[in-house]
Design an enzyme around this catalytic site. Structure first.
Site: not given
Ligand code: NAP
Length: 524
Positions: A258, A297
Site C-alpha cells: 500500500e 494516503c
Molecule cells: P516509509 O518511510 O516508506 O516507511 C514505512 C515503513 O517502512 C516504516 O515502518 C519504516 O520504518 C519501514 N522501512 C523503512 N525502510 C525500510 C526498509 N529498507 N526495509 C523494511 N522496512 C523499511 O513511509 P512513511 O514515511 O512511514 O509513510 C508515509 C507514506 O506512506 C506516504 O507516502 C503515504 O502515502 C504512504 N501511506 C500509504 C497508505 C496506504 O494504505 N496506501 C497508508 C498510509 C501511508 P522506520 O519508520 O523505522 O523507518
C-alpha cells in the site's frame, strides 16, 4: 534525562532492545517522549515461535472462536481509549477528532471483522465457489478451497496510522488464523506498542499470535519463509525495496504493498458555482486537506474542475481554509495540529516548493500565526492550496505526493481531458466524483475504475450519508493499482484471501461430501 526504552514483544516475552535506541518526539513541543530499539533481538527465534506456536494455536480455533477473540480485543482497547488519545496528542500531534480517525477507526475495523467472522461459525476453512464437474460422469468434480497459510504475517507500517494501520491488517489476519508480527514506523511507534501491550496483558490471544518489534527494520524481511506473508504500507520508494527483497523475489513470499498516490477529486462539467455538487466538492477538499494535517494516503491531492469554475473554486476553498487554526492540539480552538515530525515538516516544505515550480499559490495559510506553538520547533504546517490553469503541461503535479495539508486545483477542458489528466496519476487509491447526475457518476466509475481501488461518488441525495473521500471503511476495498502499490486490503471478507491459500481439490463426490461443518462457503 533519558526517556524509557519501550520493550518489544517477541517469542512470547517482553524484550528490551540493546543500545540507546531511537528517540520519539512530541512534534509540537519538540520534547523527547520515549525510545525504541530492536537491536540485539533474536528475530529467528521470534519468527519461529510465532509461526509454530502462534500459528498452530490459532488454527486450532474456528473462525467463530477467533472472531470472539477480536471482540475481546475491542473491549480491551475501548477500556484504554483515554491513554491512546494522550499518546496520540503527545506523539502524533493530532487534535482529538484526528486522533479518533486512527484510534476509533482501528477499533471499529476490528469490531467489523469480529461480527463478520462470527457468521463463519465453526468452520476452519473456506469453500471458494461451487463444485465443478470435470468428467462426463458427474462423480468426478473439483472444489476450490481456501485454507489459512501456515506462516506469519509481517506488517511493516507507515507513521500516519499507528492504530488503524495495525488493526485493519491484524483483524483479517487473526480471523484467518495467521499470527502477526508488527513493525510500526519508528516516529509514532508508541501508540502501536501500547495497544499491543494492553492486548498482551489482557491475555486474550494464544502465545505467539501477536508480536511487536519497534525500531529498525533491519533483518525482518530476511526472516520470511515461503508460507509467510508481508503487508507493507508506506512510501513507494520503500515499497520497491520490499518488493525486490529475496524473500519476495526468490522465495515467493506473498506481498501486499500500500503505497502513496496522487488521488483526485472531479467536479461534473455540468456543475455551476451555485450548485450543490460544487459546494460538496469544496467542503470535501477542505476536509481532506486538513484532517490529520493532510497525512492520509487517501487524501485529495489533485482537484479537477471545469475551466469556467476554476476561480470560483479557488475562492471558495481558500475562504474555508482561512478558518483553519493551526497549532498545539491541546489548545482550545485549534482545528489542525502538527505533522508527525520535524523531518516531515522539512519534507513537506520541500514538496510544496517542488509543486510550486509548476503551480500558482491560491492560498497560503502560513501567514497566520500558530496557536501556542513555536514555529522554529513545532512540525506545524498551515494549509496551502496551489493551482494550475494548464495541468496538461505539468509533470510534477501529477507525480509528487506532498504528505501534508496541500492540494492543487486544476482546470480541465472537456471530460475526456479530465479523464486523461486523472490517469496521469498512474494509479491511485481513491478518486471522488461530485455530481447531481447519476448517469455521469456511473459512467465515471466505469471509465476510471481501472485506475483506482475505490471510486467515491458524492451527490446531493447522499450529502449527509456518505463516508468521506478519504475514510477507509472495512466493507470497502482499500488499495490501488500502479503507483498506489497494486495492493488490496479490506473489502469485507475479501481481506481473508491474502491470508489463505487457494487449492483446487479434484476428487469424487463422496470425498468432497466429507468436510461437513468444517468448511463454510466463502462469500465476500
Ligand atoms: P516509509 O518511510 O516508506 O516507511 C514505512 C515503513 O517502512 C516504516 O515502518 C519504516 O520504518 C519501514 N522501512 C523503512 N525502510 C525500510 C526498509 N529498507 N526495509 C523494511 N522496512 C523499511 O513511509 P512513511 O514515511 O512511514 O509513510 C508515509 C507514506 O506512506 C506516504 O507516502 C503515504 O502515502 C504512504 N501511506 C500509504 C497508505 C496506504 O494504505 N496506501 C497508508 C498510509 C501511508 P522506520 O519508520 O523505522 O523507518
Amino acid at each position: 534525562m533519558t526517556t524509557p526504552l519501550l520493550p518489544n514483544f517477541l517469542a512470547g516475552r517482553w524484550q528490551t532492545g540493546t543500545g540507546a535506541g531511537l528517540p520519539l518526539f512530541d512534534p509540537v513541543r519538540g520534547t523527547e517522549l520515549v525510545r525504541v530499539s530492536s537491536a540485539g533481538l533474536d528475530l529467528a527465534e521470534g519468527f519461529a515461535f510465532a509461526r509454530e506456536q502462534g500459528g498452530a494455536a490459532l488454527r486450532a480455533l474456528s473462525y467463530g472462536q477467533r472472531a470472539a477473540l477480536l471482540g475481546q480485543i475491542v473491549e480491551v482497547l475501548q477500556k484504554n481509549r483515554d491513554a491512546y488519545y494522550e499518546i496520540a496528542t503527545a506523539n502524533c500531534g493530532t487534535v482529538t477528532k484526528d486522533s479518533a480517525v486512527d484510534i476509533d477507526g482501528g477499533i471499529f475495523t476490528l469490531g467489523y471483522y469480529a461480527k463478520q467472522g462470527a457468521a463463519l461459525g465453526d468452520a476452519t476453512f473456506l469453500l471458494d465457489g461451487a463444485r465443478i464437474r470435470m468428467a462426463k460422469d458427474p462423480l468426478f468434480q473439483t472444489q476450490h478451497i481456501l485454507t489459512p497459510t501456515r506462516g506469519v504475517a509481517l506488517f511493516i507500517n507507515a507513521f500516519n496510522f499507528p492504530s488503524w494501520g495495525l488493526w485493519e491488517k491484524a483483524a483479517p489476519a487473526l480471523l484467518s488464523g495467521v499470527p502477526v508480527i508488527v513493525k510500526p514506523a519508528t516516529s509514532t511507534a508508541w501508540l502501536t506498542q501500547r495497544m499491543v501491550q494492553d492486548v498482551v496483558d489482557a491475555n486474550i490471544l494464544p502465545a505467539g499470535a501477536l508480536s511487536i518489534v519497534c525500531g529498525s527494520s533491519a533483518g525482518l524481511m530476511d526472516q520470511l519463509q515461503p508460507f509467510d506473508v508481508v503487508s507493507f504500507t508506506g512510501s513507494a520508494d520503500t515499497g520497491r525495496i520490499i518488493r525486490s527483497h529475496p524473500a519476495v523475489a526468490q522465495r515467493s513470499v506473498r506481498c501486499n504493498i500500500e503505497a502513496d498516490s496522487v488521488n483526485s477529486a472531479l467536479l461534473d462539467p455540468a456543475a455551476t458555482a451555485d450548485s450543490e455538487a460544487f459546494q460538496l466538492l469544496v467542503s470535501e477538499v477542505v476536509r481532506e486537506m486538513t484532517v490529520k494535517s493532510g497525512q492520509k494516503c487517501t487524501a485529495i491531492r489533485r482537484v479537477f474542475v471545469p475551466r469556467a469554475l476554476y476561480d470560483a473554486a479557488a475562492q471558495a476553498i481558500a475562504a474555508k481554509l482561512a478558518k483553519t487554526t493551526v497549532g498545539d492540539p491541546r489548545s482550545e480552538g485549534v482545528r489542525m495540529g502538527a505533522l508527525v515530525s520535524r523531518e516531515q515538516f522539512d519534507t513537506v516544505q520541500a514538496g510544496i516548493a517542488h509543486l510550486k515550480t509548476e503551480a500558482e499559490v491560491l492560498f497560503d495559510g502560513s501567514q497566520t500565526a500558530l496557536v501556542d506553538a513555536d514555529p522554529a520547533v513545532a512540525a506545524c504546517v498551515a494549509p496551502t492550496l496551489l493551482g494550475s490553469r494548464q495541468p496538461a503541461d505539468a509533470e510534477v503535479l501529477h507525480a509528487v505526493e506532498v504528505f501534508g495539508p496541500v492540494a492543487t486545483l486544476m482546470a480541465y477542458d472537456g471530460i475526456e481531458q479530465a479523464h486523461e489528466l486523472i490517469r496521469r496519476g498512474e494509479g491511485s487509491l481513491v478518486m471522488s466524483v461530485f455530481s447531481a447526475d447519476p448517469a455521469f457518476i456511473a459512467q465515471t466509475a466505469a471509465e476510471l475504475g481501472s485506475s483506482h481501488g475505490r471510486v467515491h461518488a458524492v451527490s446531493p441525495d447522499i450529502a449527509t450519508l456518505h463516508s468521506g473521500h478519504g475514510n477507509v471503511m472495512p466493507m470497502s476495498l482499500h488499495g490501488g493499482p500502479g503507483r498506489a502499490g497494486g495492493g488490496e486490503e479490506l473489502g469485507g471478507l475479501r481481506a481473508l484471501n491474502f491470508y489463505h491459500r487457494r487449492t483446487a481439490v479434484q476428487a469424487s463426490t463422496a470425498a468432497l461430501d466429507q468436510w461437513g461443518a468444517a468448511a463454510v462457503a466463502f462469500q465476500p
